[in-house]
Design a protein around this motif. Structure first.
Motif, PDB file in Angstrom:
ATOM      1  N   ALA A  42      39.523  37.308  45.490  1.00 15.29           N
ATOM      2  CA  ALA A  42      39.408  38.263  44.381  1.00 15.29           C
ATOM      3  C   ALA A  42      37.964  38.300  43.871  1.00 15.29           C
ATOM      4  N   LYS A  43      37.333  37.150  43.787  1.00 18.58           N
ATOM      5  CA  LYS A  43      35.923  37.117  43.372  1.00 18.58           C
ATOM      6  C   LYS A  43      35.042  37.779  44.428  1.00 18.58           C
ATOM      7  N   LEU A  44      35.285  37.454  45.690  1.00 23.43           N
ATOM      8  CA  LEU A  44      34.465  37.975  46.778  1.00 23.43           C
ATOM      9  C   LEU A  44      34.535  39.503  46.858  1.00 23.43           C
ATOM     10  N   PHE A  45      35.738  40.060  46.827  1.00 22.87           N
ATOM     11  CA  PHE A  45      35.899  41.494  47.039  1.00 22.87           C
ATOM     12  C   PHE A  45      35.864  42.343  45.767  1.00 22.87           C
ATOM     13  N   CYS A  46      36.226  41.770  44.644  1.00 20.91           N
ATOM     14  CA  CYS A  46      36.440  42.605  43.459  1.00 20.91           C
ATOM     15  C   CYS A  46      35.520  42.328  42.282  1.00 20.91           C
ATOM     16  N   PHE A  47      35.308  41.074  41.933  1.00 14.85           N
ATOM     17  CA  PHE A  47      34.693  40.743  40.649  1.00 14.85           C
ATOM     18  C   PHE A  47      33.354  40.030  40.709  1.00 14.85           C
ATOM     19  N   GLY A  48      32.987  39.485  41.836  1.00 23.41           N
ATOM     20  CA  GLY A  48      31.782  38.662  41.889  1.00 23.41           C
ATOM     21  C   GLY A  48      32.108  37.245  41.442  1.00 23.41           C
ATOM     22  N   PHE A  49      31.214  36.336  41.732  1.00 22.59           N
ATOM     23  CA  PHE A  49      31.503  34.919  41.481  1.00 22.59           C
ATOM     24  C   PHE A  49      31.185  34.462  40.071  1.00 22.59           C
ATOM     25  N   ASP A  50      30.602  35.344  39.257  1.00 23.90           N
ATOM     26  CA  ASP A  50      30.306  34.950  37.883  1.00 23.90           C
ATOM     27  C   ASP A  50      31.244  35.612  36.871  1.00 23.90           C
ATOM     28  N   CYS A  51      32.380  36.120  37.334  1.00 26.26           N
ATOM     29  CA  CYS A  51      33.321  36.780  36.422  1.00 26.26           C
ATOM     30  C   CYS A  51      34.020  35.739  35.551  1.00 26.26           C
ATOM     31  N   SER A  52      34.523  36.192  34.418  1.00 23.65           N
ATOM     32  CA  SER A  52      35.205  35.267  33.509  1.00 23.65           C
ATOM     33  C   SER A  52      36.569  34.878  34.086  1.00 23.65           C
ATOM     34  N   GLU A  72      39.278  34.553  32.501  1.00 20.49           N
ATOM     35  CA  GLU A  72      40.326  35.355  31.869  1.00 20.49           C
ATOM     36  C   GLU A  72      40.558  36.669  32.619  1.00 20.49           C
ATOM     37  N   ILE A  73      39.469  37.335  32.986  1.00 15.92           N
ATOM     38  CA  ILE A  73      39.583  38.595  33.736  1.00 15.92           C
ATOM     39  C   ILE A  73      40.255  38.342  35.078  1.00 15.92           C
ATOM     40  N   LEU A  74      39.824  37.291  35.737  1.00 14.89           N
ATOM     41  CA  LEU A  74      40.391  36.958  37.042  1.00 14.89           C
ATOM     42  C   LEU A  74      41.881  36.629  36.927  1.00 14.89           C
ATOM     43  N   ASP A  75      42.249  35.859  35.914  1.00 13.21           N
ATOM     44  CA  ASP A  75      43.655  35.518  35.713  1.00 13.21           C
ATOM     45  C   ASP A  75      44.510  36.758  35.473  1.00 13.21           C
ATOM     46  N   LEU A  76      44.010  37.683  34.643  1.00 12.62           N
ATOM     47  CA  LEU A  76      44.749  38.916  34.370  1.00 12.62           C
ATOM     48  C   LEU A  76      44.948  39.726  35.654  1.00 12.62           C
ATOM     49  N   PHE A  77      43.887  39.870  36.427  1.00  7.76           N
ATOM     50  CA  PHE A  77      43.966  40.619  37.686  1.00  7.76           C
ATOM     51  C   PHE A  77      44.985  40.000  38.635  1.00  7.76           C
TER      52      PHE A  77
END
Length: 126
Positions: A17-27, A29-34
């Motif tokens: 999810a970080k690699l394809f969607c959000f980048g590795f510095d995303c919060s 909380e955002i990652l958990d919601l996604f």
């Protein structure tokens, strides 16, 4: 179209999810919601939505050519081919096009920068 097995894996993997969607510095909380939302969707639903997007042609945006359009695109997009971004930018040349430093999910990761661009677009239209 994106295969179901990849959608399923992205929905269960923080790394993907970080690699394809959000980048590795995303919060976190955002990652958990996604991951929570994607995990609740049937894989087939996501596949069908992605298939619709993949079938869109440049002629699908032709009706938008008579109205002001803002196109915010990420500097690092691992989901949309650069050639597709270039086609949209070329077709929307008279409109507002802004690159924002970030990944595919710009609004979630760079909300302030997106708001500033949207505000500038609004000011240029009105």
């Amino acid at each position: 179209s994106v295969p179901g097995w990849l959608v399923s894996r992205v929905g269960r993997s923080r790394f993907l999810a970080k690699l394809f969607c959000f980048g590795f510095d995303c919060s976190p909380e955002i990652l958990d919601l996604f991951l929570d939302v994607l995990g609740r969707l049937p894989v087939r639903t996501v596949e069908e939505r992605l298939e619709v997007i993949a079938r869109l042609s440049s002629s699908a945006i032709e009706p938008l050519m008579n109205v002001p359009v803002a196109y915010l695109y990420p500097s690092v997009d691992k989901l949309v081919a650069e050639s597709a971004c270039d086609e949209i930018k070329n077709r929307l040349e008279p409109s507002f096009v802004r690159m924002i430093d970030g990944p595919h999910f710009l609004l979630q990761v760079k909300p302030v920068e997106c708001w500033e661009a949207i505000h500038a677009f609004g000011a240029s239209v009105f």
